[in-house]
Write an enzyme that holds these catalytic residues in place. Sequence first.
Site, mmCIF file in Angstrom:
data_model
loop_
_atom_site.group_PDB
_atom_site.id
_atom_site.type_symbol
_atom_site.label_atom_id
_atom_site.label_comp_id
_atom_site.label_asym_id
_atom_site.label_seq_id
_atom_site.Cartn_x
_atom_site.Cartn_y
_atom_site.Cartn_z
ATOM 1 N N SER A 204 -13.594 -8.435 56.765
ATOM 2 C CA SER A 204 -13.572 -7.037 56.344
ATOM 3 C C SER A 204 -12.783 -6.133 57.278
ATOM 4 O O SER A 204 -11.817 -5.487 56.864
ATOM 5 C CB SER A 204 -15.008 -6.519 56.203
ATOM 6 O OG SER A 204 -15.011 -5.163 55.831
ATOM 7 N N SER B 131 20.676 9.502 74.524
ATOM 8 C CA SER B 131 19.998 9.185 75.774
ATOM 9 C C SER B 131 19.694 10.477 76.504
ATOM 10 O O SER B 131 20.508 11.408 76.520
ATOM 11 C CB SER B 131 20.881 8.281 76.650
ATOM 12 O OG SER B 131 20.371 8.200 77.968
ATOM 13 N N ARG C 38 -9.036 -4.329 56.595
ATOM 14 C CA ARG C 38 -8.881 -2.874 56.560
ATOM 15 C C ARG C 38 -7.636 -2.437 57.337
ATOM 16 O O ARG C 38 -7.032 -1.409 57.045
ATOM 17 C CB ARG C 38 -10.110 -2.187 57.164
ATOM 18 C CG ARG C 38 -11.363 -2.233 56.313
ATOM 19 C CD ARG C 38 -12.532 -1.658 57.092
ATOM 20 N NE ARG C 38 -13.807 -1.913 56.438
ATOM 21 C CZ ARG C 38 -14.503 -1.005 55.760
ATOM 22 N NH1 ARG C 38 -14.021 0.220 55.634
ATOM 23 N NH2 ARG C 38 -15.659 -1.310 55.208
ATOM 24 N N ARG D 151 -25.615 2.189 57.010
ATOM 25 C CA ARG D 151 -24.713 1.179 57.581
ATOM 26 C C ARG D 151 -24.066 0.345 56.473
ATOM 27 O O ARG D 151 -23.858 -0.860 56.621
ATOM 28 C CB ARG D 151 -25.466 0.253 58.559
ATOM 29 C CG ARG D 151 -26.064 0.950 59.760
ATOM 30 C CD ARG D 151 -24.986 1.554 60.648
ATOM 31 N NE ARG D 151 -25.560 2.274 61.787
ATOM 32 C CZ ARG D 151 -24.854 3.009 62.644
ATOM 33 N NH1 ARG D 151 -23.542 3.112 62.486
ATOM 34 N NH2 ARG D 151 -25.433 3.641 63.636
ATOM 35 N N HIS E 69 28.279 -18.262 66.714
ATOM 36 C CA HIS E 69 27.766 -18.289 68.094
ATOM 37 C C HIS E 69 28.121 -16.997 68.841
ATOM 38 O O HIS E 69 28.142 -16.960 70.063
ATOM 39 C CB HIS E 69 28.304 -19.492 68.871
ATOM 40 C CG HIS E 69 28.269 -20.770 68.100
ATOM 41 N ND1 HIS E 69 27.138 -21.548 67.987
ATOM 42 C CD2 HIS E 69 29.225 -21.393 67.360
ATOM 43 C CE1 HIS E 69 27.396 -22.596 67.222
ATOM 44 N NE2 HIS E 69 28.656 -22.514 66.823
#
Length: 484
Positions: free
Chosen positions: A330, A285, A334, A81, A155
Amino acid sequence: MEAFDTYQTPLSSRYASKEMAHLFSPANRFHTWRKLWLNLALAEKELGLPITDEAIEQMKANLHLDPQQFEIAAVEEKKRRHDVMAHVHTFGQVAPAAAGIIHLGATSCYVTDNADLIFIREALTLLLAKLAVVIDRFASFAQQYRDLPTLGFTHFQPAQLTTVGKRATLWIQDLLWDLRNIKRARDDLGFRGVKGTTGTQASFLALFDGNHDKVEELDARVTELSGFGYAYPVSSQTYSRKIDVDVLAPLASFGATAHKLATDLRLLANLKEVEEPFESTQIGSSAMAYKRNPMRSERICSLARHLMTIQQNALGTASVQWFERTLDDSANRRITLPEAFLTADIVLTTLQNVSEGLVVYPKVIARRISQELPFMATENIIMAIVKSGGDRQEAHEKIRVLSHEAAHQVKHLGLENDLIERVRADAYFDPIKGQLDALLDPKSFVGRAPEQVDKFLANWVRPALADKELQVALGTAGKAELNV
């Protein structure tokens, strides 16, 4: 078929360059860990620790992992582990003479954090090269269309004229600031070095029998062997996660630049004035066969939004690191670090592809100008009447009435703007009718836009791209091809 049975991030499987995808790959990560272990052993040996030549040679000969070693590491990690210790044991199996000294005095962050800094520096270098190419391509576009008048928009309403090239300089200026910011982040980057479990270097001090000078020499030598100019003077178990914030900030800022640029292109595509590349076999499309959707610009916007948000992860992580370290950084990092660089890489590749195939439609642009220019030209017409001996207030009232009549034609009847025809038909304007064509020349409404383009490219863009590193990138860059 196995690759199609499990989820793969589209960042690497669909979009990213091979170079960036490899940089953050497991093969490169664990290869880099082994180089860091080698550098540590070399420096420790130089400073007098009993490490054999055989150990060093076995480490040098096994810096790359083969498939069998990956399998061994996976078994070790499931048992222990702990990914770093799994790879310590795996490395020791192929370099048995070094098995007892691999990782000597170090903590996990010696390899994980220093490797991340190496990846970050290399990733920033890749991005700088690509960004330089994008700036170069848009600079060529700006130069080509430096004096082509186009309707300006504020605008998103018609405003004073500018030029197609001048508008492009606004995009380029933002990109230049991104170039500066990313280079600054890259050049400021330091190395974690050898600092021990809580940053006190206690384990190394024990190895060298209390010799502080040798510990400092070790830190400096490993930093040098790893290609960095300096190491951060102090650290906890990790390098400060504020570094990640500082690195991802210019990437997020670039995301904003890319989103604005691509949004402008999407709006121009709607106006049919400028379009991104559209291949002969491309389908816009599945239902509407006539469509030419700006899918590249839309992809840039989509990924740029993601890029802008990633820095929030780094900010959150930096803010919750307790004392000398907590492990809740951690798993997040990652994901965060590779995704940020893969995303920026994809956005740059797509931007380059777009910039190399932009299509401008001058007649469409001219038609839109002709619809709005009569109203913009009214002040010039009034001034011409006054110069010919007319009354300013009387001319103003004449133009006001004719303008409202023309506006009614456009807004209520859906007809073309016929203001100039109404001016030509009114005897009041006989003294200046010979000047109307000149008064309505679009190039007389763009101010210094062409000259601004020339000055900007000469004084800002070319000097920025004259950097030797960027010149190499420009000299070797080909056209950007998209996978999909």
